[in-house]
Scaffold this motif. Sequence first.
Motif, short mmCIF file in Angstrom:
data_model
loop_
_atom_site.label_atom_id
_atom_site.label_comp_id
_atom_site.label_asym_id
_atom_site.label_seq_id
_atom_site.Cartn_x
_atom_site.Cartn_y
_atom_site.Cartn_z
N ARG A 114 63.61 46.73 20.55
CA ARG A 114 64.79 45.93 20.29
C ARG A 114 65.74 46.06 21.49
NH1 ARG A 114 68.79 47.25 15.16
NH2 ARG A 114 70.46 45.76 15.67
N PRO A 115 66.45 44.99 21.88
CA PRO A 115 67.40 45.10 23.00
C PRO A 115 68.34 46.29 22.80
CG PRO A 115 67.17 42.81 22.36
CD PRO A 115 66.40 43.61 21.35
N TYR A 116 68.64 46.98 23.90
CA TYR A 116 69.42 48.21 23.81
C TYR A 116 70.38 48.33 24.98
CZ TYR A 116 65.81 49.61 27.16
OH TYR A 116 64.97 49.65 28.23
N ASN A 117 71.33 49.25 24.83
CA ASN A 117 72.32 49.51 25.87
C ASN A 117 71.76 50.53 26.84
OD1 ASN A 117 74.51 50.18 27.45
ND2 ASN A 117 75.94 50.39 25.77
N ARG A 118 71.34 50.06 28.00
CA ARG A 118 70.69 50.92 28.98
C ARG A 118 71.61 52.05 29.47
NH1 ARG A 118 66.27 49.06 31.24
NH2 ARG A 118 66.95 46.90 30.91
N VAL A 119 72.91 51.81 29.43
CA VAL A 119 73.87 52.80 29.91
C VAL A 119 73.76 54.10 29.11
CG1 VAL A 119 76.34 53.27 30.17
CG2 VAL A 119 75.45 51.01 30.72
N LEU A 120 73.30 54.03 27.87
CA LEU A 120 73.27 55.20 27.00
C LEU A 120 71.90 55.86 26.91
CD1 LEU A 120 75.48 53.83 24.09
CD2 LEU A 120 76.14 55.44 25.88
N LEU A 121 70.98 55.51 27.79
CA LEU A 121 69.64 56.11 27.73
C LEU A 121 69.69 57.62 27.93
CD1 LEU A 121 67.31 53.61 29.63
CD2 LEU A 121 67.24 54.23 27.21
N ALA A 122 70.60 58.10 28.78
CA ALA A 122 70.68 59.55 29.01
C ALA A 122 71.04 60.29 27.73
CB ALA A 122 71.69 59.86 30.11
N GLU A 123 71.84 59.67 26.87
CA GLU A 123 72.20 60.31 25.61
C GLU A 123 71.02 60.36 24.65
OE1 GLU A 123 74.81 61.94 25.23
OE2 GLU A 123 76.06 61.23 26.86
N VAL A 124 70.12 59.37 24.75
CA VAL A 124 68.89 59.40 23.96
C VAL A 124 68.00 60.52 24.47
CG1 VAL A 124 66.81 58.12 23.30
CG2 VAL A 124 69.02 56.95 23.39
N LEU A 125 67.87 60.63 25.80
CA LEU A 125 67.05 61.69 26.39
C LEU A 125 67.59 63.07 26.03
CD1 LEU A 125 64.77 62.66 28.21
CD2 LEU A 125 66.27 62.29 30.19
N ALA A 126 68.91 63.19 26.00
CA ALA A 126 69.53 64.48 25.66
C ALA A 126 69.37 64.84 24.19
CB ALA A 126 71.01 64.45 26.03
N GLY A 127 68.92 63.88 23.37
CA GLY A 127 68.75 64.13 21.95
C GLY A 127 70.00 63.89 21.14
#
Length: 403
Positions: free
Chosen positions: A39-52
Motif C-alpha cells: 500500500r502507498p506509504y510515507n517514505r520519510v518514516l521508513l527509518a522508524e519502521v526499521l527501528a521497530g
Amino acid sequence: MTSNTRVVVIGAGLAGVRLARRLGELGTPVTLVGEEEHRPYNRVLLAEVLAGRYGPDVIALPTPAELVRGRVTGIDREVRAVHLADGSKIAYDTLVLATGSNPVLPPLRGLFTENHELPVGVHAFRTMDDCLGLSEAVRPGVRAVVIGGGLLGVSAARALARRGAQVVLAQQAERLMEHQLDPTASKLVRRHLQDLGVEIHTECRVRDVRCVGGVVRSVEMADGYALDADLVVVACGVHPRVGLAQDAGLAVHRGVLVDDELRTSDPHIRAIGDCVQHAGTVYGLAAPALEQAEVLAESLAGDANARYTGTRSLTRLTLAGEDFFDLAAFGETEPRPGDDVVQLADATRGTYRKVVVRDDRLVGGVLVGELGTVGALARAWEGAEPLPDDGPLLHLLTNDGGS
C-alpha cells in the motif's frame, strides 16, 4: 479540464498520492499507477519502521480510489498511452510522472554479483521491501556497516543500533550530514549516535565489499582497514528516476526538465517530485514534492494562474523514542564574511541553535535538540523580508522573544 479528461499518474509515493487525492477533491478523476506491491506509504518514516517503532501499516497513506498496481515499461506519446509489464496499457489525456528517485549504488568492488544483484546481506535503504528485508536480517549483536553519513545513513545507523546491532558508520566526508549541518551541529549528531553505541569513521573511503559464497563478510577501506560485516546498508544518496522520460524522448538533464506549470517538453506530460528538475534545481525532498503536487492539482483542475516558483526547503530529522533527537536546518548554515551570526549552545543538554543574518535578512539556521522557534525562523527565512530592528538578534533564537 473537463471531468472526462483522463489523468494518469505514474508513481504512488508522497507526490503521486497527494496529487491524486487533491484532484479527487477537486472533482478531477485520476488513475494512479504504483509499482510496489505494498500500500502507498510515507517514505520519510521508513527509518522508524526499521527501528521497530512503527509497523508498516502506521506509515501507510490513504489509497486513492483508482490505484493500478504494475510496472510501467514505456510511454507511447503518439497515441498517449502507457504500457505495463503485464501487457496492458492505459490511455491518457494528461500524464504525470511522479517516478521518484533511485538509491545511489557506488562503483565498489564486490557490490554486485555476476547477475548484477546485491549479495546476501547487502541492502539499499529506499523502499518498503528494503526496509522489511533489513528488519528481517537485523538482530541483537549482528555486525552492521552503514556506508554513507548523510541524512539517510544517520537514520539507518540509529535505527539499526536501536534494534541491538553493532553498527559502524563509514562516511567519506569529514563530518556527518555535511550538506545540511555546520560542524557544531554535526558533532552533536555524532555524539548522539555514539551514545547509542555506533562506531563512526569519517574521512574514509570504502573501496571493496568482500563476500564469500555470495554472502557479505566484510567491508574494506581504501587504506586497507577491514570492517567485519554480517549486514551492509548502502546509504549514499539518491538520484532522479528518469529512465521512462528518457526512453520517451523527453528533455532530461539531472532530472526531468519542467517549467513553472510543471510541464515537460511534451505539453501533455507533467512531472512532480524527486524525478523533477525545476529552474536548475533537483530537490529530492518531501516538502517540494508536496508543494508541486498541490500546484499541479490546481492547474489540472482549471486554475490558469497556478504556478510553481520553487521551494525554500527545510531539512528536518526527528528521531523518536526514549533517546529522542530532533534537528532542523535551512538555508546557508555557514556564514560569509560580514554576516551576523547568533549562537546558543548547551553542552550539558546537547542543544544548539544558530542563525545567519545578512543585510538584515535571515539567510539560514540550524537547530538541534530545541526546535521551539523553528516555525518562526522558517517563516522569516521563507519570506526573505528585513528583520525588525527594534531588538537584539538574540530574540530570533528564544521562545520568549529574548526577554
